[in-house]
Design a protein around this motif. Sequence first.
Motif, PDB file in Angstrom:
ATOM      1  N   ILE A 120       0.858  -1.186   0.000  1.00 17.42           N
ATOM      2  CA  ILE A 120       0.000   0.000   0.000  1.00 17.42           C
ATOM      3  C   ILE A 120       0.889   1.229   0.000  1.00 17.42           C
ATOM      4  CG2 ILE A 120      -0.224  -0.163   2.522  1.00 17.42           C
ATOM      5  CD1 ILE A 120      -2.948   1.206   2.239  1.00 17.42           C
ATOM      6  N   GLU A 121       0.611   2.161  -0.898  1.00 21.14           N
ATOM      7  CA  GLU A 121       1.412   3.373  -1.014  1.00 21.14           C
ATOM      8  C   GLU A 121       0.507   4.592  -0.856  1.00 21.14           C
ATOM      9  OE1 GLU A 121       3.445   3.271  -4.728  1.00 21.14           O
ATOM     10  OE2 GLU A 121       4.477   1.376  -4.304  1.00 21.14           O
ATOM     11  N   MET A 122       0.858   5.451   0.115  1.00 19.08           N
ATOM     12  CA  MET A 122       0.155   6.713   0.343  1.00 19.08           C
ATOM     13  C   MET A 122       1.187   7.728   0.829  1.00 19.08           C
ATOM     14  SD  MET A 122      -3.311   5.405   2.325  1.00 19.08           S
ATOM     15  CE  MET A 122      -4.218   6.952   2.128  1.00 19.08           C
ATOM     16  N   PRO A 123       0.924   9.020   0.641  1.00 20.07           N
ATOM     17  CA  PRO A 123       1.855  10.009   1.180  1.00 20.07           C
ATOM     18  C   PRO A 123       1.829   9.982   2.709  1.00 20.07           C
ATOM     19  CG  PRO A 123      -0.124  11.077   0.343  1.00 20.07           C
ATOM     20  CD  PRO A 123      -0.209   9.642  -0.082  1.00 20.07           C
ATOM     21  N   ALA A 124       2.990  10.179   3.331  1.00 24.01           N
ATOM     22  CA  ALA A 124       3.046  10.191   4.791  1.00 24.01           C
ATOM     23  C   ALA A 124       2.244  11.357   5.365  1.00 24.01           C
ATOM     24  CB  ALA A 124       4.497  10.280   5.250  1.00 24.01           C
ATOM     25  N   ARG A 125       2.233  12.472   4.663  1.00 24.27           N
ATOM     26  CA  ARG A 125       1.426  13.626   5.046  1.00 24.27           C
ATOM     27  C   ARG A 125       0.647  14.092   3.822  1.00 24.27           C
ATOM     28  NH1 ARG A 125       1.413  17.258   9.207  1.00 24.27           N
ATOM     29  NH2 ARG A 125       3.368  16.414  10.062  1.00 24.27           N
ATOM     30  N   ALA A 126      -0.659  14.140   3.949  1.00 23.80           N
ATOM     31  CA  ALA A 126      -1.506  14.474   2.802  1.00 23.80           C
ATOM     32  C   ALA A 126      -1.490  15.968   2.522  1.00 23.80           C
ATOM     33  CB  ALA A 126      -2.932  14.011   3.057  1.00 23.80           C
ATOM     34  N   GLU A 127      -1.398  16.339   1.246  1.00 28.53           N
ATOM     35  CA  GLU A 127      -1.508  17.743   0.860  1.00 28.53           C
ATOM     36  C   GLU A 127      -2.954  18.211   0.972  1.00 28.53           C
ATOM     37  OE1 GLU A 127       0.178  18.633  -2.909  1.00 28.53           O
ATOM     38  OE2 GLU A 127       2.119  17.707  -2.464  1.00 28.53           O
ATOM     39  N   ASP A 128      -3.889  17.355   0.633  1.00 27.68           N
ATOM     40  CA  ASP A 128      -5.317  17.661   0.723  1.00 27.68           C
ATOM     41  C   ASP A 128      -6.006  16.424   1.274  1.00 27.68           C
ATOM     42  OD1 ASP A 128      -8.036  18.154   0.357  1.00 27.68           O
ATOM     43  OD2 ASP A 128      -7.750  19.196  -1.549  1.00 27.68           O
ATOM     44  N   ALA A 129      -6.544  16.524   2.488  1.00 32.24           N
ATOM     45  CA  ALA A 129      -7.116  15.353   3.155  1.00 32.24           C
ATOM     46  C   ALA A 129      -8.360  14.818   2.460  1.00 32.24           C
ATOM     47  CB  ALA A 129      -7.458  15.699   4.612  1.00 32.24           C
ATOM     48  N   ALA A 130      -8.944  15.586   1.543  1.00 31.00           N
ATOM     49  CA  ALA A 130     -10.149  15.143   0.836  1.00 31.00           C
ATOM     50  C   ALA A 130      -9.831  14.351  -0.418  1.00 31.00           C
ATOM     51  CB  ALA A 130     -11.028  16.346   0.471  1.00 31.00           C
ATOM     52  N   ILE A 131      -8.587  14.410  -0.892  1.00 30.72           N
ATOM     53  CA  ILE A 131      -8.202  13.683  -2.113  1.00 30.72           C
ATOM     54  C   ILE A 131      -6.797  13.106  -1.930  1.00 30.72           C
ATOM     55  CG2 ILE A 131      -9.711  14.756  -3.842  1.00 30.72           C
ATOM     56  CD1 ILE A 131      -7.462  16.754  -4.425  1.00 30.72           C
ATOM     57  N   VAL A 132      -6.687  12.127  -1.061  1.00 31.49           N
ATOM     58  CA  VAL A 132      -5.391  11.518  -0.763  1.00 31.49           C
ATOM     59  C   VAL A 132      -5.170  10.342  -1.712  1.00 31.49           C
ATOM     60  CG1 VAL A 132      -3.945  10.471   1.009  1.00 31.49           C
ATOM     61  CG2 VAL A 132      -5.689  12.164   1.655  1.00 31.49           C
ATOM     62  N   PRO A 133      -4.103  10.350  -2.500  1.00 28.27           N
ATOM     63  CA  PRO A 133      -3.869   9.235  -3.426  1.00 28.27           C
ATOM     64  C   PRO A 133      -3.453   7.974  -2.680  1.00 28.27           C
ATOM     65  CG  PRO A 133      -2.020  10.759  -3.478  1.00 28.27           C
ATOM     66  CD  PRO A 133      -3.067  11.397  -2.614  1.00 28.27           C
ATOM     67  N   ALA A 188      -3.281  13.268   8.204  1.00 26.58           N
ATOM     68  CA  ALA A 188      -4.275  14.088   7.512  1.00 26.58           C
ATOM     69  C   ALA A 188      -5.408  14.353   8.489  1.00 26.58           C
ATOM     70  CB  ALA A 188      -4.801  13.389   6.262  1.00 26.58           C
ATOM     71  N   SER A 189      -6.193  15.374   8.216  1.00 22.97           N
ATOM     72  CA  SER A 189      -7.273  15.707   9.130  1.00 22.97           C
ATOM     73  C   SER A 189      -8.403  16.416   8.395  1.00 22.97           C
ATOM     74  CB  SER A 189      -6.748  16.608  10.257  1.00 22.97           C
ATOM     75  OG  SER A 189      -7.755  16.900  11.197  1.00 22.97           O
ATOM     76  N   GLY A 190      -9.640  15.998   8.664  1.00 28.72           N
ATOM     77  CA  GLY A 190     -10.814  16.708   8.167  1.00 28.72           C
ATOM     78  C   GLY A 190     -11.261  16.360   6.774  1.00 28.72           C
ATOM     79  N   GLY A 191     -10.722  15.313   6.190  1.00 21.01           N
ATOM     80  CA  GLY A 191     -11.060  15.000   4.806  1.00 21.01           C
ATOM     81  C   GLY A 191     -12.516  14.644   4.581  1.00 21.01           C
ATOM     82  N   CYS A 192     -13.147  14.014   5.554  1.00 20.11           N
ATOM     83  CA  CYS A 192     -14.536  13.582   5.369  1.00 20.11           C
ATOM     84  C   CYS A 192     -15.528  14.730   5.490  1.00 20.11           C
ATOM     85  CB  CYS A 192     -14.882  12.484   6.374  1.00 20.11           C
ATOM     86  SG  CYS A 192     -14.017  10.925   6.072  1.00 20.11           S
ATOM     87  N   SER A 193     -15.128  15.815   6.142  1.00 15.20           N
ATOM     88  CA  SER A 193     -16.031  16.948   6.316  1.00 15.20           C
ATOM     89  C   SER A 193     -15.690  18.115   5.406  1.00 15.20           C
ATOM     90  CB  SER A 193     -16.009  17.418   7.774  1.00 15.20           C
ATOM     91  OG  SER A 193     -14.694  17.777   8.171  1.00 15.20           O
ATOM     92  N   ALA A 194     -14.651  17.981   4.593  1.00 17.76           N
ATOM     93  CA  ALA A 194     -14.246  19.066   3.694  1.00 17.76           C
ATOM     94  C   ALA A 194     -15.357  19.370   2.689  1.00 17.76           C
ATOM     95  CB  ALA A 194     -12.970  18.691   2.959  1.00 17.76           C
ATOM     96  N   PRO A 195     -15.643  20.644   2.420  1.00 14.65           N
ATOM     97  CA  PRO A 195     -16.698  20.990   1.459  1.00 14.65           C
ATOM     98  C   PRO A 195     -16.404  20.420   0.079  1.00 14.65           C
ATOM     99  CG  PRO A 195     -15.993  22.921   2.704  1.00 14.65           C
ATOM    100  CD  PRO A 195     -15.010  21.839   3.006  1.00 14.65           C
ATOM    101  N   GLU A 209     -16.754  -2.372  -4.067  1.00 13.95           N
ATOM    102  CA  GLU A 209     -17.787  -1.995  -3.109  1.00 13.95           C
ATOM    103  C   GLU A 209     -17.254  -0.782  -2.373  1.00 13.95           C
ATOM    104  OE1 GLU A 209     -19.783  -3.645   1.054  1.00 13.95           O
ATOM    105  OE2 GLU A 209     -18.679  -5.014  -0.259  1.00 13.95           O
ATOM    106  N   GLY A 210     -17.863   0.388  -2.587  1.00 15.24           N
ATOM    107  CA  GLY A 210     -17.307   1.629  -2.062  1.00 15.24           C
ATOM    108  C   GLY A 210     -18.087   2.192  -0.898  1.00 15.24           C
ATOM    109  N   GLY A 211     -17.460   3.144  -0.189  1.00 18.74           N
ATOM    110  CA  GLY A 211     -18.079   3.809   0.944  1.00 18.74           C
ATOM    111  C   GLY A 211     -17.841   5.306   0.883  1.00 18.74           C
ATOM    112  N   ILE A 212     -18.076   5.999   2.012  1.00 18.86           N
ATOM    113  CA  ILE A 212     -17.988   7.459   2.033  1.00 18.86           C
ATOM    114  C   ILE A 212     -16.554   7.963   1.958  1.00 18.86           C
ATOM    115  CG2 ILE A 212     -20.119   7.636   3.365  1.00 18.86           C
ATOM    116  CD1 ILE A 212     -18.352   8.374   5.808  1.00 18.86           C
ATOM    117  N   SER A 213     -15.573   7.085   2.126  1.00 18.50           N
ATOM    118  CA  SER A 213     -14.183   7.525   2.113  1.00 18.50           C
ATOM    119  C   SER A 213     -13.632   7.735   0.709  1.00 18.50           C
ATOM    120  CB  SER A 213     -13.302   6.515   2.859  1.00 18.50           C
ATOM    121  OG  SER A 213     -13.656   6.447   4.224  1.00 18.50           O
ATOM    122  N   ILE A 214     -14.312   7.234  -0.313  1.00 21.13           N
ATOM    123  CA  ILE A 214     -13.860   7.473  -1.689  1.00 21.13           C
ATOM    124  C   ILE A 214     -14.170   8.926  -2.054  1.00 21.13           C
ATOM    125  CG2 ILE A 214     -14.142   6.840  -4.107  1.00 21.13           C
ATOM    126  CD1 ILE A 214     -12.736   4.714  -2.483  1.00 21.13           C
TER     127      ILE A 214
END
Length: 276
Positions: free
Chosen positions: A57-70, A146-153, A230-235
């Motif tokens: 699994i590959e992800m950035p250690a610190r997200a630039e944008d918590a709403a669109i983390v690759p 990362a923080s706040g990605g699920c509530s980001a507008p 099968e997706g959820g709210i985190s996508i």
Amino acid sequence: MTRSRVRLLCITSLLAIGLGTGLTPAAGTDAYDPWPGLVQDIFNNRAMNDGSDVVAIEMPARAEDAAIVPVTLRTKLSPADGRRVVSITLVIDKNPAPMAAKFALGADANVSEISTRVRVNNYTDVHAVAELSDGKLYMTKTYVKASGGCSAPAAKNADDAKARLGQMRYRQFAKTGQGPASGTREAQIMIGHPNNSGLQMDQVTQLYIPAFFVNELRLWQDDSPVLAMEGGISISEDPNIRFTYVSNGAKRFRAEAKDTDGHVFQHEWKADDSGT
């Protein structure tokens, strides 16, 4: 996951944040480890084996944008291994609805890499759990700040989101040295959809927007399954899935997506078409 279940998880998370109950720890703290409970809830407490030689699994250690983390999931089985990866489940441990997606890999498609974008709500471990044809589960993990990605507008306004709802784009890329109709391919499917998490606030009404997201995606080359999600709210908004597979010489590539309001979106393209 049902809409009522998602709504309950979202409400619980909001109450924990607003009332300071301690159910959701502050960003950057590791006081609470939800993983043992998630193994029970998502995987029925099945044994977890070391997956370092099975899935990455590959992800950035610190997200630039918590709403669109690759995030990229990659299979690592040796070609000589007689087993195959049946599915990969992506779990973002401290998200309100932790199971971000479950990807089922077509038996003959040889999918070896899947990339998408996710929301991350807190500093958290992120687990990838591969189920192999031997019936066992193999786990690996990474840590993301990362923080706040699920509530980001939402990035796009409601009118734009409505106009784009269900629009699909498909691109494919030939690997070096491979012809257009055979060999290992790289493809991308994009779906216009707000993928509302249930934690986002309408900036005009100040009310929370109900959860509304793509919960199922299926892809075929002709009638042979390639990948199902099968997706959820985190996508993230406008789901975007990029993956590798082995072409079987099919003439058509087909996609079908469903969302939590019962909409069904379908499209097909010529197998050698890299346009919309």
